[in-house]
Design an enzyme around this catalytic site. Structure first.
Site, PDB file in Angstrom:
ATOM      1  N   GLU A 190      29.704  34.110  53.968  1.00  9.85           N
ATOM      2  CA  GLU A 190      29.571  34.255  52.513  1.00  9.85           C
ATOM      3  C   GLU A 190      28.401  33.464  51.929  1.00  9.85           C
ATOM      4  OE1 GLU A 190      33.343  33.408  50.671  1.00  9.85           O
ATOM      5  OE2 GLU A 190      34.022  35.458  50.973  1.00  9.85           O
TER       6      GLU A 190
ATOM      7  N   GLU B 135      37.424  40.506  54.911  1.00  6.17           N
ATOM      8  CA  GLU B 135      38.589  39.711  54.507  1.00  6.17           C
ATOM      9  C   GLU B 135      39.310  40.471  53.400  1.00  6.17           C
ATOM     10  OE1 GLU B 135      37.449  35.753  53.345  1.00  6.17           O
ATOM     11  OE2 GLU B 135      36.181  35.449  55.096  1.00  6.17           O
TER      12      GLU B 135
HETATM   13  C1  GAL Z   1      36.592  33.628  51.371  1.00  4.16           C
HETATM   14  C2  GAL Z   1      36.095  32.832  52.574  1.00  4.16           C
HETATM   15  C3  GAL Z   1      37.218  32.418  53.483  1.00  4.16           C
HETATM   16  C4  GAL Z   1      38.356  31.874  52.673  1.00  4.16           C
HETATM   17  C5  GAL Z   1      38.814  32.922  51.698  1.00  4.16           C
HETATM   18  C6  GAL Z   1      40.006  32.497  50.859  1.00  4.16           C
HETATM   19  O1  GAL Z   1      35.754  33.465  50.276  1.00  4.16           O
HETATM   20  O2  GAL Z   1      35.164  33.566  53.319  1.00  4.16           O
HETATM   21  O3  GAL Z   1      36.753  31.455  54.389  1.00  4.16           O
HETATM   22  O4  GAL Z   1      37.933  30.733  52.005  1.00  4.16           O
HETATM   23  O5  GAL Z   1      37.766  33.211  50.821  1.00  4.16           O
HETATM   24  O6  GAL Z   1      40.379  33.511  49.949  1.00  4.16           O
END
Ligand code: GAL
Length: 645
Positions: free
Chosen positions: A141, A312
């Site tokens: 990110e 994610e």
């Molecule tokens: C994303 C990140 C992850 C974790 C997640 C939590 O922004 O890539 O490592 O922090 O959010 O929602």
């Protein structure tokens, strides 16, 4: 295809095989690991510990899972920071960013780049050809936690060099920025500071070049890793996981070096934080606004040139938003189907199991910290079962294109002119209005070919390049421009012929004055004898043609057209946008339909998917004789339905 993010280093090794077996049994194919594990891979400078990752990769691979391996550069460990303090980023107030969370590095630091080259080479040499490794994620990110723009000495020097390349001579720079104003002229490149810590606002042209420079630094940082991994890990795909509503660097440019664009989808947190009314936030608190994930799916499909993942996916309540409610039952399944309908290759959940420790201990996973499955797990189980019976076709080209530009966001955030004017909110309102009419949308960068589209929406595009003008001219589509289009030159000046600058030729319109309005100053807009409203922004037009379509309350033109080019001179609201787009779509030969407020459609292959974020069921527009492959034609709250010929 489904996947999950997993952190073997967070769990006892004795658990790994069982975790891997359960992932596979759940129907998962991919598992992303390793992106924060630097302190475990290299606990001390030059001392590597590969044993645990060797065994983790073997365990996952033996279970039949395919691994996406992250490079660990988002979390440089303590020993490294202490030995190279000049790698720390500096914030806008001039304070160095400390160790103890993540992303504390500066994109311009040569010493940090060297460390990255070292660790990526090590990891790439060791695992680049490992049979379980299917692909790579570079870093994690870029831009998260406001980390693109750094104000350190490395950046100052880097910026000076970048400016020399861009402007050639100091005279050219002084001229381009208008530095005669307030005695800001420079006599030597080394005098140019970063645009922070000024008494009042810095020169907007200075800011814009700095934003461009910072964006280029991200591209270069990513490219360094890409070049190593291409050599060390042939035939594996390279991806990065982008974010929602982060626009501080040009994602299209980073993606030119990658194979797959992926993004991290947290619809409830994004809804909580976005520019939406309290009523809208309440309505969609547990489902997410129905366009919030979809907008990013359409953006990243384009960023990835057709190849994109959700790296994610929110699986339950998260920890980082202002408020963190539980998704309504069914939403994890709906979000998964929605991503697939928009063309995702893979949807991967964050994370396999909720961690009981550290910063994200309040963030749900598919499993609870006590190892039992959590609610999201069962929704994934259902989705995986259903996926086996639903064919997956190509995404194809939509009939509507929406032009999205990172630089436009920079220009308008540097100079909003009215406090509430937000590029992101403005674009999102246009996107949402056209989606409510049932259309699929491709989000494209300016200058991309617009051939084959029937309707092109340009919510606003302050700087219009020659390539963009050519693309507008070359399409047969109806093209709708919003306010502030063509309002700046590439050097952040008002065009000599006044806005919309190079678009005057297409539109026959000249903007002679602009006004920004406080949110409580809502004024009338009349179109087809019907009253609508305008707010936040309006422009005074000089228009010689005959195509005045709508007028403000004072009878000045608000919407004009010259043939298939249309110009709207204000910010307005959903009722107007939907009526206007409906008429443009009809003029373009398309068939708009009015969907319920939280109902949306999306086509993939021969299938049409219907989604419902409303609290009431919705009868989907299933044509007679169509074959239902998901659901029964009535889409329940948080439900999905799909049909094909
Ligand atoms: C994303 C990140 C992850 C974790 C997640 C939590 O922004 O890539 O490592 O922090 O959010 O929602």
């Amino acid at each position: 295809m489904l996947g999950v993010c997993y952190y073997p280093e967070h769990w006892p090794e004795a658990r790994w095989a069982e975790d891997a077996r359960r992932m596979k049994a759940l129907g998962l194919t991919y598992v992303r690991i390793g992106e924060f594990a630097w302190s475990r891979l290299e606990p001390r400078s030059g001392q590597f510990d590969w044993g645990w990752l060797d065994r983790a990769l073997d365990t996952l691979g033996n279970a039949g899972l395919r691994v996406v391996l992250g490079t660990p550069t988002a979390t440089p460990p303590k020993w490294l920071v202490d030995s190279t303090p000049r790698m720390l980023a500096v914030d806008r107030d001039g304070k160095p960013r400390g160790f103890g969370s993540r992303r504390h590095y500066c994109f311009s630091s040569d010493t940090y780049a060297e460390q990255c080259r070292r660790i990526v080479t090590q990891v790439g040499e060791r695992y680049g050809k490992h049979p379980a490794v299917a692909g790579w994620q570079t870093d994690n990110e870029y831009g998260c936690h406001d980390t693109v723009r750094c104000y350190c000495a490395n950046c100052r020097e880097g910026f000076q060099t970048w400016l020399q390349r861009r402007h050639g001579t100091l005279d050219a720079l002084n001229q381009a920025w208008g530095n005669v104003f307030w005695s800001m002229e420079y006599q030597d490149w080394s005098e140019v500071e970063l645009p922070n810590l000024t008494v009042t606002e810095a020169n907007p042209a200075h800011w814009l070049d700095f934003y461009r420079f910072a964006s280029d630094q991200v591209v270069a940082f990513n490219r360094l890793q890409v070049e190593l991994l291409r050599r060390l890990s042939p035939d594996r795909f390279l991806a990065h996981n982008y974010m929602g509503f982060i626009t501080d660097f040009d994602h299209f440019r980073v993606a030119e070096d990658l194979d797959v664009a992926s993004w991290d989808s947290y619809p409830l947190g994004f809804t909580d934080h976005f520019y939406l009314s309290d009523d809208t936030k309440r309505r969609y608190a547990r489902t997410g606004h129905p366009d919030i994930a979809a907008f990013h799916h359409d953006l990243y499909r384009s960023v990835g040139r057709g190849r994109w993942w959700v790296m994610e996916q929110q699986p339950g309540p998260v920890n980082w938003a202002w408020h963190n409610p539980s998704p309504a039952p069914g939403m994890v399944r709906l979000w998964t189907w929605e991503a697939l309908a928009h063309g995702a290759e893979v949807v991967s959940y964050f994370r396999w199991r909720q961690a009981p420790f550290a910063q994200e201990q309040m963030h749900a996973g598919l499993n609870r910290p006590d190892y039992a499955p959590d609610v999201g797990f069962f929704e994934v189980e259902q989705t995986a079962r259903e996926m086996a019976t639903v064919p997956r076709g190509d995404t194809g080209r939509a009939s509507v294109a929406l032009v999205f530009d990172y630089e436009a966001e920079w220009v308008l955030s540097i100079q909003p002119q009215g406090r509430e004017f937000s590029y992101k909110a403005h674009v999102f309102e246009w996107y949402s209005a056209i989606r409510r009419l049932g259309f699929d949308v491709d989000i494209v960068p300016p200058g991309a070919s617009l051939e084959g589209y029937a309707l092109v929406l340009v919510p606003t595009l302050p700087i219009v390049s020659d390539a963009a003008v050519r693309a507008f001219e070359a399409t047969d589509a109806q093209v709708a421009f919003g306010p502030r289009s063509g309002s700046k030159t590439a050097h952040f000046q008002i065009p000599q012929n006044l806005p919309p600058g190079p678009l005057q030729r297409l539109l026959g319109v000249k903007v002679t004055r602009v006004e920004s309005l406080a949110p409580n100053l809502v004024e009338e807009l009349r179109w087809n004898a019907r009253p609508y409203s305008t707010r936040l922004w309006r422009e005074h037009l000089e228009f010689s043609g005959t195509g005045i379509q709508a007028q403000f309350g004072d009878h000045r033109p608000a919407l004009v057209n010259t043939g298939r080019f249309h110009y709207l001179a204000c910010v307005t609201d959903a009722p107007f946008l939907m009526d206007w787009f409906e008429s443009l779509a009809s003029a373009a030969g398309l068939q708009p339909m009015r969907l319920p407020e939280g109902g949306r459609l999306r086509r993939r292959g021969g299938l049409t998917f219907a989604f419902n974020s409303d609290p009431e069921s919705w009868k989907a527009p299933v044509p007679p004789g169509a074959r239902l492959v998901l659901g029964d034609g009535v889409v329940p709250p948080q439900g999905v339905c799909a049909w094909g010929p």
